[in-house]
Design a protein around this motif. Structure first.
Motif, short mmCIF file in Angstrom:
data_model
loop_
_atom_site.label_atom_id
_atom_site.label_comp_id
_atom_site.label_asym_id
_atom_site.label_seq_id
_atom_site.Cartn_x
_atom_site.Cartn_y
_atom_site.Cartn_z
N ASP A 48 -8.54 -19.46 34.59
CA ASP A 48 -7.27 -18.77 34.78
C ASP A 48 -6.63 -18.59 33.42
N VAL A 49 -6.38 -17.34 33.07
CA VAL A 49 -5.88 -17.10 31.73
C VAL A 49 -4.41 -17.44 31.61
N ASN A 50 -3.74 -17.66 32.74
CA ASN A 50 -2.33 -18.00 32.67
C ASN A 50 -2.08 -19.49 32.56
N ALA A 51 -3.11 -20.28 32.69
CA ALA A 51 -2.90 -21.72 32.66
C ALA A 51 -2.60 -22.15 31.24
N PRO A 52 -1.68 -23.08 31.06
CA PRO A 52 -1.39 -23.56 29.71
C PRO A 52 -2.50 -24.47 29.22
N ASP A 53 -2.71 -24.46 27.93
CA ASP A 53 -3.71 -25.33 27.36
C ASP A 53 -3.13 -25.96 26.12
N LEU A 54 -3.78 -26.97 25.64
CA LEU A 54 -3.29 -27.64 24.44
C LEU A 54 -4.16 -27.36 23.23
N TYR A 55 -5.21 -26.62 23.42
CA TYR A 55 -6.10 -26.35 22.29
C TYR A 55 -5.44 -25.40 21.31
N ILE A 56 -4.92 -24.29 21.84
CA ILE A 56 -4.29 -23.31 20.95
C ILE A 56 -3.08 -23.90 20.22
N PRO A 57 -2.19 -24.63 20.91
CA PRO A 57 -1.07 -25.19 20.14
C PRO A 57 -1.51 -26.16 19.06
N THR A 58 -2.52 -26.99 19.36
CA THR A 58 -2.95 -27.94 18.34
C THR A 58 -3.53 -27.23 17.12
N MET A 59 -4.41 -26.29 17.39
CA MET A 59 -5.01 -25.57 16.28
C MET A 59 -3.98 -24.77 15.51
N ALA A 60 -3.04 -24.17 16.25
CA ALA A 60 -2.01 -23.37 15.57
C ALA A 60 -1.12 -24.27 14.71
N PHE A 61 -0.82 -25.45 15.20
CA PHE A 61 0.01 -26.37 14.44
C PHE A 61 -0.67 -26.76 13.14
N ILE A 62 -1.95 -27.10 13.22
CA ILE A 62 -2.67 -27.51 12.02
C ILE A 62 -2.79 -26.34 11.05
N THR A 63 -3.05 -25.15 11.60
CA THR A 63 -3.13 -23.98 10.72
C THR A 63 -1.78 -23.71 10.05
N TYR A 64 -0.71 -23.94 10.80
CA TYR A 64 0.60 -23.74 10.20
C TYR A 64 0.82 -24.67 9.02
N ILE A 65 0.40 -25.93 9.18
CA ILE A 65 0.58 -26.87 8.08
C ILE A 65 -0.22 -26.44 6.86
N LEU A 66 -1.45 -25.99 7.10
CA LEU A 66 -2.26 -25.54 5.97
C LEU A 66 -1.67 -24.31 5.31
N LEU A 67 -1.19 -23.38 6.13
CA LEU A 67 -0.56 -22.18 5.57
C LEU A 67 0.69 -22.52 4.79
N ALA A 68 1.44 -23.50 5.29
CA ALA A 68 2.65 -23.90 4.57
C ALA A 68 2.28 -24.48 3.21
N GLY A 69 1.21 -25.28 3.18
CA GLY A 69 0.76 -25.79 1.90
C GLY A 69 0.37 -24.67 0.95
N MET A 70 -0.30 -23.67 1.50
CA MET A 70 -0.71 -22.55 0.65
C MET A 70 0.49 -21.77 0.15
N ALA A 71 1.46 -21.55 1.04
CA ALA A 71 2.66 -20.81 0.63
C ALA A 71 3.42 -21.56 -0.45
N LEU A 72 3.50 -22.87 -0.29
CA LEU A 72 4.19 -23.66 -1.31
C LEU A 72 3.43 -23.65 -2.61
N GLY A 73 2.09 -23.62 -2.50
CA GLY A 73 1.31 -23.56 -3.71
C GLY A 73 1.51 -22.26 -4.46
N ILE A 74 1.67 -21.18 -3.68
CA ILE A 74 1.92 -19.89 -4.33
C ILE A 74 3.24 -19.92 -5.07
N GLN A 75 4.21 -20.63 -4.49
CA GLN A 75 5.50 -20.73 -5.18
C GLN A 75 5.55 -21.86 -6.17
N LYS A 76 4.43 -22.50 -6.41
CA LYS A 76 4.33 -23.57 -7.37
C LYS A 76 5.24 -24.73 -7.02
N ARG A 77 5.37 -24.98 -5.72
CA ARG A 77 6.19 -26.11 -5.31
C ARG A 77 5.37 -27.13 -4.55
#
Lengths: 82, 359
Positions: free
Chosen positions: B195-224
């Motif tokens: 069922d494509v409408n059922a909630p899952d925890l895989y996408i949120p977990t992966m998205a959360f980790i990807t967000y952290i990595l992207l944040a690190g990259m964005a901060l690296g671009i700003q040299k912070r």
């Protein structure tokens, strides 16, 4: 704002402490939030106030004793590490 | 790719038939926790994508490590549906999948044929060590099972590639999706695979980790960038998720909205906005400030629409405890307020978590 997990824990401890120190007969009954004043008929929706009073009473009952330990740990940590 | 259905490669080592294997303890062959959810799902899962995503593999590997015997009770949850139809050979698949990890723990074949090491002591030590590891894993599972239901958690991770792709498309463009009901199967909700409408925890977990990595990259671009900042960003985002879930739980309890939203459901729905956050940050990094605001507007509307449509099904149509109809005149309003407040909260958080990263 940059939260750390420890600041969340501190905020939670402070909130639970605030709920736990509300005295039943000296304070809550005076303002009409006592445990015996939530007269709810059966089959009727309790309403926000009754649910809130239930929540306060159950938090006080459950968290009184563990809060002693948690507060002591928190005090020791704050003394040691500032 | 694992070759399915084939047994472990034949012995190229000398077979130590002269020693008796050390008994490794009882395998909980019949004690594996099964999820009593599905009995009637068709096993024909043909026409899937041929390539499985790697994290799915990784998850499967750890699943195998945790359970020494193939879970015969719920083949549907963990059957691999993203490759060609496997149905009857799932047993062999589990055998070969488990065997690929290392020295097998002797669950499939006859006794004492670990033809792995010429030295019997080393292979005996290996078997003892792996039995210790299995015992430790059982203890960990039991302890964790006291705090939260591991079966319920497994339901949220039973996804496959097709579901993930469709869900990501719905998250980014929910306006054409027609049917938002979560389908049930004999009173239990269907797993995300069916069922494509059922909630899952895989996408949120992966998205959360990807967000952290992207944040690190964005901060690296700003040299912070520094490693502490990464941890700080991670815990900030985690704290916001926890706060949002707690507020939702509190409001659902206080207003006596009896819905079947469990804590994990709420974590899932509040984690879906990280997909929008990733999209916004990517556009902000690639296209500068203009792209950031355009993507922010797009993902805000998409997430708001998605949350309102999904929670409307769960909150507004849930059965209230009294069917008298006396106090129910105020209920739909309150529920609408809750749904709309949740939806309004999402873009605020998206903006809050990303604005300092994209200047």
């Amino acid at each position: 704002m940059a939260f750390t997990l420890y600041s969340l824990i501190q905020a939670a401890i402070l909130c639970v402490n605030a709920v736990a120190v509300l005295h039943e007969e000296r304070f809550l009954s005076k303002i009409g939030w006592g445990a015996d004043q939530s007269v709810g008929g059966f089959g009727d929706e309790p309403g926000v106030k009754a649910q809130l009073m239930n929540l306060v009473r159950s938090v006080r009952t459950v968290m009184r004793v563990p809060l002693i330990g948690v507060n002591s740990v928190c005090i020791v940590l704050l003394l040691l590490f500032g | 790719m694992w070759d399915k259905g084939s047994s472990y490669p034949p012995a190229v080592y000398s077979s130590p038939t002269h020693y008796s294997p050390i008994p490794t303890g009882t395998h909980p062959r019949t004690n594996t926790p099964t999820l009593h959810v599905l009995t009637l799902v068709p096993a024909d899962h043909s026409s899937r994508h041929q390539n499985m995503d790697l994290s799915h593999h990784g998850y499967r590997a750890t699943k195998q490590r945790a359970r020494p015997a193939p879970p015969t009770g719920d083949p549907v949850l963990f059957e691999d549906t993203s490759s060609a139809a496997l149905g009857p050979s799932s047993q062999g698949y589990y055998a070969s999948g488990y065997n690929m990890e290392g020295p097998p723990n002797d669950t499939q074949g006859g006794p004492g044929m670990n033809n792995l090491f010429a030295d019997p002591m080393a292979s005996a030590a290996m078997m003892y060590g792996s039995s210790l590891a299995n015992r430790g894993q059982e203890i960990v599972n039991k302890e964790i099972g006291r705090f939260m239901s591991v079966n319920k958690l497994k339901y949220f991770f039973a996804v496959d590639t097709r579901y993930v792709l469709k869900k990501l498309m719905i998250l980014m463009f929910p306006y054409t999706h027609q049917d938002w009901d979560v389908r049930y199967h004999r009173d239990t909700p269907l797993t995300p695979r069916q069922d494509v409408n059922a909630p899952d925890l895989y996408i949120p977990t992966m998205a959360f980790i990807t967000y952290i990595l992207l944040a690190g990259m964005a901060l690296g671009i700003q040299k912070r960038f520094s490693p502490e900042v990464l941890g700080l960003c991670a815990s900030t985002a985690l704290v916001w998720v926890i706060i949002e879930v707690l507020i939702m739980l509190l409001s659902l309890y206080l207003l006596t909205v009896h819905s079947d939203l469990s804590t994990f459901d709420l974590i899932a729905y509040s984690g879906y906005k990280y997909v929008g956050i990733i999209f916004t940050m990517t556009c902000g990094l690639l296209f500068g400030s203009d792209g950031y605001f355009v993507a922010l507007a797009w993902s805000s509307f998409a997430i708001m629409f998605f949350i309102v449509r999904s929670l409307k099904m769960k909150i507004l149509t849930s059965v209230s405890s009294d069917s008298m109809g006396m106090g129910s005149s105020a209920k739909p309003q309150i529920r609408i307020y809750i749904t709309v407040a949740t939806a309004i909260f999402q873009p605020i958080i998206i903006y809050w978590l990303t604005s300092h990263l994209v200047r």
